[in-house]
Design an enzyme around this catalytic site. Structure first.
Site, short mmCIF file in Angstrom:
data_model
loop_
_atom_site.label_atom_id
_atom_site.label_comp_id
_atom_site.label_asym_id
_atom_site.label_seq_id
_atom_site.Cartn_x
_atom_site.Cartn_y
_atom_site.Cartn_z
N HIS A 47 -58.82 -62.11 -9.61
CA HIS A 47 -59.34 -63.51 -9.86
C HIS A 47 -60.91 -63.59 -9.75
O HIS A 47 -61.36 -64.72 -9.55
CB HIS A 47 -58.63 -64.69 -8.73
N SER B 232 -49.74 -66.90 -0.16
CA SER B 232 -48.43 -67.62 -0.38
C SER B 232 -47.52 -67.09 -1.51
O SER B 232 -46.31 -67.38 -1.56
CB SER B 232 -48.83 -69.26 -0.73
N ARG C 148 -69.08 -73.35 -1.62
CA ARG C 148 -68.41 -71.85 -1.05
C ARG C 148 -69.08 -70.93 -1.13
O ARG C 148 -68.99 -69.91 -0.03
CB ARG C 148 -67.21 -71.75 -2.02
C1 BJW Z 1 -52.67 -66.20 6.61
C2 BJW Z 1 -53.84 -66.42 7.90
C3 BJW Z 1 -54.11 -65.35 8.41
C4 BJW Z 1 -53.20 -68.12 6.44
N1 BJW Z 1 -53.43 -64.23 8.39
N2 BJW Z 1 -52.25 -64.92 6.50
C5 BJW Z 1 -45.14 -71.32 -13.73
C6 BJW Z 1 -44.35 -70.24 -13.38
C7 BJW Z 1 -45.15 -69.04 -13.34
C8 BJW Z 1 -46.62 -69.13 -13.70
C9 BJW Z 1 -47.09 -70.29 -14.09
C10 BJW Z 1 -46.51 -71.47 -14.12
N3 BJW Z 1 -47.23 -72.23 -14.57
C11 BJW Z 1 -48.28 -71.90 -14.74
C12 BJW Z 1 -48.47 -70.78 -14.39
C13 BJW Z 1 -49.56 -69.79 -14.47
C14 BJW Z 1 -50.61 -69.91 -13.26
C15 BJW Z 1 -49.68 -70.08 -12.15
O1 BJW Z 1 -49.37 -69.01 -11.31
N4 BJW Z 1 -49.32 -71.22 -11.78
C16 BJW Z 1 -48.70 -71.33 -10.40
C17 BJW Z 1 -49.66 -72.15 -9.38
C18 BJW Z 1 -47.43 -72.29 -10.69
N5 BJW Z 1 -51.28 -68.73 -13.33
C19 BJW Z 1 -52.52 -68.63 -14.43
O2 BJW Z 1 -52.75 -69.66 -14.86
C20 BJW Z 1 -53.03 -67.29 -14.06
N6 BJW Z 1 -53.10 -67.02 -15.47
C21 BJW Z 1 -52.16 -66.58 -16.34
O3 BJW Z 1 -51.10 -66.94 -16.02
O4 BJW Z 1 -52.72 -66.17 -17.66
C22 BJW Z 1 -52.01 -66.22 -18.75
C23 BJW Z 1 -51.88 -67.48 -19.17
C24 BJW Z 1 -53.05 -67.90 -20.01
C25 BJW Z 1 -53.14 -68.71 -20.85
C26 BJW Z 1 -52.21 -69.80 -20.75
C27 BJW Z 1 -51.09 -69.61 -19.99
C28 BJW Z 1 -51.10 -68.54 -19.17
C29 BJW Z 1 -54.35 -67.50 -13.39
C30 BJW Z 1 -54.23 -67.94 -12.08
C31 BJW Z 1 -55.82 -68.05 -11.60
C32 BJW Z 1 -55.68 -68.55 -9.87
N7 BJW Z 1 -57.04 -69.08 -9.66
C33 BJW Z 1 -57.31 -69.40 -8.20
C34 BJW Z 1 -58.62 -70.01 -8.21
C35 BJW Z 1 -59.70 -68.67 -8.14
C36 BJW Z 1 -60.92 -69.03 -8.19
C37 BJW Z 1 -61.36 -69.75 -6.81
O5 BJW Z 1 -61.14 -69.23 -5.89
O6 BJW Z 1 -61.88 -71.03 -6.89
O7 BJW Z 1 -57.03 -68.20 -7.53
S1 BJW Z 1 -56.21 -70.73 -7.59
C38 BJW Z 1 -55.89 -70.01 -5.92
O8 BJW Z 1 -54.55 -69.54 -5.74
C39 BJW Z 1 -56.94 -68.60 -5.97
C40 BJW Z 1 -55.90 -67.70 -5.31
O9 BJW Z 1 -56.48 -66.38 -5.39
C41 BJW Z 1 -54.71 -68.05 -5.58
C42 BJW Z 1 -53.74 -67.58 -4.53
O10 BJW Z 1 -53.90 -68.28 -3.43
P1 BJW Z 1 -53.63 -67.32 -2.07
O11 BJW Z 1 -54.28 -66.37 -1.93
O12 BJW Z 1 -51.95 -66.89 -1.98
O13 BJW Z 1 -53.93 -68.52 -0.86
P2 BJW Z 1 -53.06 -69.64 -0.42
O14 BJW Z 1 -53.81 -70.63 0.37
O15 BJW Z 1 -51.94 -70.28 -1.46
O16 BJW Z 1 -51.93 -68.95 0.77
C43 BJW Z 1 -52.72 -68.25 1.85
C44 BJW Z 1 -51.64 -67.63 2.94
O17 BJW Z 1 -52.38 -67.10 3.98
C45 BJW Z 1 -50.74 -68.83 3.37
O18 BJW Z 1 -49.47 -68.18 3.19
C46 BJW Z 1 -50.99 -68.55 4.79
O19 BJW Z 1 -49.82 -68.77 5.65
C47 BJW Z 1 -51.65 -67.39 4.96
N8 BJW Z 1 -52.61 -67.34 6.30
N9 BJW Z 1 -54.13 -67.47 7.82
C48 BJW Z 1 -52.75 -63.84 7.48
N10 BJW Z 1 -55.20 -65.65 9.57
#
Ligand code: BJW
Ligand code: ZN
Length: 261
Positions: A121, A192, A72
Site C-alpha cells: 500500500h 483484519s 500521521r
Molecule cells: C493487533 C494489535 C497488536 C491491534 N498486535 N494485532 C468488495 C470485496 C472485495 C474487495 C472490494 C470490495 N469493494 C471494494 C473492494 C476493493 C477494495 C477493498 O478491499 N475494499 C474492502 C474494504 C471492501 N480494495 C481496493 O480498493 C484496493 N485496490 C484494488 O482493489 O484495486 C483494484 C481496483 C482498481 C480500480 C477499481 C476497483 C478495484 C486498494 C486498497 C487500498 C487500501 N488502502 C488503505 C489506506 C492506505 C494509505 C493510508 O494508510 O492512509 O490501506 S485502507 C487501510 O486498510 C490501509 C491498510 O493497509 C488496510 C488494511 O488494514 P489493516 O492493516 O488490516 O488494519 P485494521 O485496522 O483493519 O486491522 C488491525 C488489526 O490489528 C486488527 O485485527 C486488530 O485486532 C489487530 N491488532 N493491535 C497484533 N498489538
C-alpha cells in the site's frame, strides 16, 4: 522467559523452513504507537475512509487530506519499531529466506532492519505529482503552507500510498505473490484481513503448501481461514516464536521441510 503455548505444527514446520513470509497489517505497528484503522480505537472510527483515503476525497479537499497525512508523518517520525518488528529481523539469522509483505506505509520494518520488504500500500515517506507522476520530496524548511505543488508542472502533490479503488504497485504485488507461492510458513500478523487484494496473500501461500498461522489479539476472517490462530500481541508473540525457533535451529539433524498439509 515465557510459557506461551505455540502450536506444535508451527514449531515443526519452522524447524526446517527454508522460506517464511510474514504478512503484516496495522496491528504490527500498534505497539509502536501507530493507530490501527478499524475497531473502536481505529482511525476509521473518527474519519470515514471515503473522506480521506480515495482520490476523489483528495481532489475534493486536498488540504484536509494533506494535513491528515502530515499529522500521521509527524507521529511516525517520532516513534520506533517495536519488539515484533525486531523479532522478524532476528528471524533472518535463523531461516534462509524471510520476506515481509506489509500493508503498512510507516516504513517501520525497514527502519527495524528487515532486508526484504514488499510494501503493498505504498510508503508515507514518498510523494508524487498527480499530474505528471514525478516523485516529490517536500522540504520541511521551505515548504509553503498548504498542499505542495509540482516544480515541473504545477500539479498537486499526493502521498505515495494506495487509496481505495487504486491498483497496488505491480512489482511489489508480483513479488509478494511469488514469495507466497514459495513459502513454507506464512505468518499473518495484526491485520483484519478485509482489504483486498492484499488479504489474499495468506490464502495464496496456503494453497501453495505453506502452513498459515494468524497472530492477532482478536479472531477475524484470517484466523478462521488459517491452519492455526495464536491470540496475542505482535510484540509478544513474535519474540516468543523467534525464541523457540532459536532453540529448534540450534539442534542437530535438521530434515527437509514437509509441505502440502
Ligand atoms: C493487533 C494489535 C497488536 C491491534 N498486535 N494485532 C468488495 C470485496 C472485495 C474487495 C472490494 C470490495 N469493494 C471494494 C473492494 C476493493 C477494495 C477493498 O478491499 N475494499 C474492502 C474494504 C471492501 N480494495 C481496493 O480498493 C484496493 N485496490 C484494488 O482493489 O484495486 C483494484 C481496483 C482498481 C480500480 C477499481 C476497483 C478495484 C486498494 C486498497 C487500498 C487500501 N488502502 C488503505 C489506506 C492506505 C494509505 C493510508 O494508510 O492512509 O490501506 S485502507 C487501510 O486498510 C490501509 C491498510 O493497509 C488496510 C488494511 O488494514 P489493516 O492493516 O488490516 O488494519 P485494521 O485496522 O483493519 O486491522 C488491525 C488489526 O490489528 C486488527 O485485527 C486488530 O485486532 C489487530 N491488532 N493491535 C497484533 N498489538
Ligand atoms: Zn508534475
Amino acid at each position: 522467559m515465557n510459557s506461551r503455548e505455540l502450536p506444535r505444527r508451527l514449531l515443526d514446520r519452522l524447524a526446517t523452513a527454508h522460506s517464511v513470509l510474514v504478512f503484516t497489517g496495522a496491528g504490527m505497528s500498534a505497539e509502536s504507537g501507530v493507530p490501527t484503522f478499524r475497531g473502536a480505537e481505529g482511525i476509521w472510527s473518527t474519519f470515514k475512509p471515503e473522506e480521506l483515503a480515495t482520490m476523489n476525497a483528495f481532489l475534493r479537499n486536498p488540504q484536509l487530506v494533506w494535513e491528515w497525512y502530515a499529522h500521521r508523518r509527524t507521529i511516525i517520525a517520532t516513534i520506533q519499531p517495536n519488539a515484533g518488528h525486531r523479532a522478524v529481523v532476528a528471524m533472518e539469522k535463523l531461516v534462509p529466506h524471510v520476506v515481509i509483505v506489509t500493508q503498512n506505509i510507516d516504513n517501520l520494518h525497514r527502519r527495524a532492519g528487515s532486508t526484504t520488504v514488499y510494501e503493498l500500500h505504498g510508503n508515507i515517506e514518498r510523494n508524487y505529482c498527480v499530474k505528471c507522476g514525478s516523485p516529490h520530496q517536500p522540504d520541511a524548511e521551505t515548504a509553503p503552507v498548504g498542499v505542495p505543488r509540482c516544480a515541473s508542472c504545477g500539479g498537486l502533490i499526493r502521498p505515495d500510498v494506495v487509496w481505495f479503488g487504486e491498483m497496488l504497485p505491480e512489482d511489489e504485488w508480483n513479488a509478494a505473490v511469488r514469495a507466497a507461492n514459495g513459502a513454507d510458513v506464512c505468518l499473518s500478523v495484526g491485520t483484519s484481513g478485509v482489504v483486498y487484494p492484499a488479504a489474499s496473500i495468506p490464502s495464496i501461500a496456503r494453497r501453495a503448501g505453506a502452513l498459515h498461522v494468524d497472530v492477532n489479539p482478536e479472531p477475524g476472517p484470517l484466523s478462521e481461514a488459517a491452519d492455526e490462530f495464536i491470540r496475542g500481541l505482535a510484540g509478544e508473540v513474535l519474540p516468543d516464536i523467534v525464541g523457540r525457533l532459536e532453540e529448534l535451529r540450534s539442534r542437530p539433524n535438521i530434515t527437509e521441510p514437509e509441505k502440502g498439509l
